[in-house]
Design a protein around this motif. Sequence first.
Motif, short mmCIF file in Angstrom:
data_model
loop_
_atom_site.label_atom_id
_atom_site.label_comp_id
_atom_site.label_asym_id
_atom_site.label_seq_id
_atom_site.Cartn_x
_atom_site.Cartn_y
_atom_site.Cartn_z
N ILE A 22 -15.45 5.05 4.16
CA ILE A 22 -15.08 5.61 5.57
C ILE A 22 -16.15 5.32 6.47
CG2 ILE A 22 -14.87 7.65 6.60
CD1 ILE A 22 -13.54 8.84 4.16
N PHE A 57 -4.90 8.68 -4.86
CA PHE A 57 -4.23 8.55 -3.62
C PHE A 57 -5.28 8.40 -2.62
CE2 PHE A 57 -2.86 10.57 0.19
CZ PHE A 57 -1.54 10.36 0.37
N PHE A 58 -6.63 9.05 -2.53
CA PHE A 58 -7.47 8.79 -1.50
C PHE A 58 -8.15 7.41 -1.79
CE2 PHE A 58 -7.37 13.46 -1.52
CZ PHE A 58 -6.92 13.62 -0.30
N PHE A 83 0.78 -1.10 -0.03
CA PHE A 83 -0.04 -0.04 0.26
C PHE A 83 0.86 1.20 0.01
CE2 PHE A 83 -3.47 -2.79 1.65
CZ PHE A 83 -4.53 -2.24 0.85
N LEU A 85 -5.55 5.33 0.08
CA LEU A 85 -5.52 5.63 1.59
C LEU A 85 -6.67 4.98 2.28
CD1 LEU A 85 -4.18 7.36 3.70
CD2 LEU A 85 -5.61 9.20 3.40
N ILE A 86 -7.75 5.08 1.74
CA ILE A 86 -9.10 4.61 2.18
C ILE A 86 -9.01 3.13 2.40
CG2 ILE A 86 -11.60 4.33 2.20
CD1 ILE A 86 -11.29 7.18 0.97
N PHE A 108 -4.37 11.56 -9.88
CA PHE A 108 -3.67 11.49 -8.54
C PHE A 108 -4.25 11.44 -7.42
CE2 PHE A 108 -1.18 13.20 -5.17
CZ PHE A 108 -0.07 12.34 -5.04
N LEU A 109 -5.22 12.61 -7.37
CA LEU A 109 -5.93 12.64 -5.97
C LEU A 109 -6.94 11.67 -5.87
CD1 LEU A 109 -6.22 16.72 -5.99
CD2 LEU A 109 -4.99 15.27 -4.42
N ALA A 167 2.52 1.67 -3.29
CA ALA A 167 1.44 1.92 -4.59
C ALA A 167 1.21 3.43 -4.38
CB ALA A 167 0.45 1.00 -4.40
N ILE A 168 1.02 3.88 -3.16
CA ILE A 168 0.39 4.95 -3.06
C ILE A 168 1.61 6.49 -3.19
CG2 ILE A 168 0.98 6.01 -0.56
CD1 ILE A 168 -2.14 6.52 -0.39
N THR A 169 2.92 5.83 -3.03
CA THR A 169 4.12 6.82 -3.15
C THR A 169 4.26 6.92 -4.87
OG1 THR A 169 4.58 6.08 -1.21
CG2 THR A 169 6.23 7.36 -2.33
N TRP A 183 -6.36 1.15 2.58
CA TRP A 183 -5.40 1.01 3.40
C TRP A 183 -5.94 0.71 4.88
CZ3 TRP A 183 -3.12 4.18 7.37
CH2 TRP A 183 -2.34 3.41 8.30
N VAL A 184 -6.92 2.00 5.15
CA VAL A 184 -7.39 2.26 6.48
C VAL A 184 -8.42 0.76 6.48
CG1 VAL A 184 -9.17 3.57 7.91
CG2 VAL A 184 -7.28 4.43 6.64
N ASN A 185 -9.33 0.50 5.51
CA ASN A 185 -10.00 -0.61 5.54
C ASN A 185 -9.36 -1.88 5.72
OD1 ASN A 185 -12.45 0.87 5.65
ND2 ASN A 185 -12.80 0.57 3.40
N TYR A 208 -3.73 15.91 -12.07
CA TYR A 208 -3.99 16.14 -10.69
C TYR A 208 -4.92 15.44 -10.08
CZ TYR A 208 -0.71 19.98 -11.81
OH TYR A 208 0.31 20.77 -12.37
#
Lengths: 205, 205, 205, 205
Positions: A188, A54-55, A16, A58-59, A50-51, A19-21, A61-63, A47
């Motif tokens: 989320i 990215f999100f 994760f 990120l989400i 990317f955004l 991949a995100i980086t 990963w949290v899940n 942009y």
Amino acid sequence: MTESPGRVEAFSDGVFAIAITLLILEIKLPHVEHGLWAGLLALWPSYIAFLMSFFVILIMWVNHHELLRMVQRVNYPFLFANGFLLLTVTVVPFPTAVLAANLATPDAKAAVAFYCATFVAQALVWNLLFATMVRGGLLRADVTAETISNVRRTYYVGVLVYMLATALAFVRPALGLVLNASLWVVWIRLGYRSESSVSSLRSES
Amino acid sequence: MTESPGRVEAFSDGVFAIAITLLILEIKLPHVEHGLWAGLLALWPSYIAFLMSFFVILIMWVNHHELLRMVQRVNYPFLFANGFLLLTVTVVPFPTAVLAANLATPDAKAAVAFYCATFVAQALVWNLLFATMVRGGLLRADVTAETISNVRRTYYVGVLVYMLATALAFVRPALGLVLNASLWVVWIRLGYRSESSVSSLRSES
Amino acid sequence: MTESPGRVEAFSDGVFAIAITLLILEIKLPHVEHGLWAGLLALWPSYIAFLMSFFVILIMWVNHHELLRMVQRVNYPFLFANGFLLLTVTVVPFPTAVLAANLATPDAKAAVAFYCATFVAQALVWNLLFATMVRGGLLRADVTAETISNVRRTYYVGVLVYMLATALAFVRPALGLVLNASLWVVWIRLGYRSESSVSSLRSES
Amino acid sequence: MTESPGRVEAFSDGVFAIAITLLILEIKLPHVEHGLWAGLLALWPSYIAFLMSFFVILIMWVNHHELLRMVQRVNYPFLFANGFLLLTVTVVPFPTAVLAANLATPDAKAAVAFYCATFVAQALVWNLLFATMVRGGLLRADVTAETISNVRRTYYVGVLVYMLATALAFVRPALGLVLNASLWVVWIRLGYRSESSVSSLRSES
């Protein structure tokens, strides 16, 4: 196999995080023939792509984090179901680059549809991973049937909404992207809920 | 050296995670002169190369995991034998890119042979790593002679089958790739077996 | 600051693992106008550059590992001296790419000299890092004065030999590279020795 | 949510480590038509951009480390505020590449302004992250009001100075960069101070 999920978690976190980086590598240098600011502005599709990615990562990963907290041990089918999930995570930079390169062109519809379709595949794998956890008896004893059906329902909804976003992309690509992004809220909220159910059970025990 | 394998494991996991995530960078943007969908379809050699290498690295990670569970301590020769193994893992994106770029060209035979040959080298290093473990007395006391000869036999077979796949690639590249992929099953079954023997011994102790 | 070196170790390991895995991205696709095999052969400068840098980073990782085992706590100057060391590690893919691109050209002398010079800088930073450890009183109580002077002497020799390799590169680039690689043996032997002194002290306590 | 910050720390460290190591990929191969040394010298804008971004990310990693040491638990808003911070970290290679490509051109003013502006955004997110920590009651009991106001003040100053650097870049780009870099000293000193206040409290307890 009585192994704890520790090393799977560490490996998955690594994937994760990488991949995100790596996403930023897809934003190419701006053309400067009309000045740097104009060149930077012209990169708006990059942009947005990317955004969005990215999100999503990120989400996810949290899940993933929340999901592994429900697990008390892992088995071989889980390792490979998790591997499939990581496949759909490592893949993300590719549809992101396709989206960035084509969002401002006549191919925008195809690009958004392709982008959304990769998340249909990913949503299917989340279902597979959770089914592997339930069938393999990997869940902790304190995970309630209510939490299980809640997670399962949300994952089904995820597949459906991503399919809808894909279909919508063929007609109105911008709306497809918006629908795609609207799922962030669902993921989320899922995280919040499964977390609170685990927490409340924990504080009882 | 009475060190536990913890930090070697973490470093190796990092390399596996990065190598598996970098693979996607080898898939270049599709050409769009005949439309984006046609461009995406034309990338099929990239998808095959990506998927083959993704699953090989994933399975190798699982097997590395299993192998390190047999180890109770590490020594210097082990660190360097493991370093050689990581060399053959970090290298994978290169033959993958060569395969992707040439699979749909007259150079397909050479590309598949080169791809398979890198796994011959890797299979040899797995043998080296295991020999280093056995000779250095690094294995846990509860690893049976049967497990050792089982692992060793499978690693020998791996070298032979990869050599066969390399040879086959010169004649029928598609079959060479299929034979290469068929080894996944062998590696997965090896994992299952060594795991169950360790587990059964563990539950006895 | 009574912090243990755990998180510095994890961060440094991450940087080492990523730098060593990124090296492969510097090997570009072979040209195929004379066939793929000819194209693969023509990449020999890339293979040499890749292998040299891979083994240097691997050995540096092992040595970093050994060095941190001598440390009982870290302070702020150590964090930044370690940061300088990581700078010289993350930089490696650049001189590696320069070496690969120019080794078979009339610029070979400059390329090898530049490559070796980056290791002069790195060897200086190893000296800086060790001096920071000694001056800050970060070493464990069981690290003997003999071990300290042994490590220090080896690091001095490293600087000198890399400078010699750089100078030699201007005359005979191939010999410069060989001298550069010969230092692997020194670093590996340093690791062995500092390890055995720590181990013997540990077994006494 | 009674979770410890361990896994957030590991994931964040991964992102910092990858972002700092990817920076080197932005330095392209030198042109050699006037010899390799001339080509290497002509890359000076890349070296400046690389070094500036390397040290910023290194210092941010250290500060993130310090900040997480003040935290006793994490909650959902913290996970997402931290995610925003990681967004501004993964983004760094892009303005770095823009700076490197344009520093020696007539677009230098725009390039430096864009570079500095990304750190305005980042400084704002540090404020957001810290506010999330304070409002969510995530801080350890031994973090004093004085430390909190000290951190907060420094983060405000960070935003202002980066804005000043951005404005200055439109007039004197070199001075803008110098002002940008001068903030390193502020961040490092912040780290020292918050560290010593935590340490002194720790030794009391």
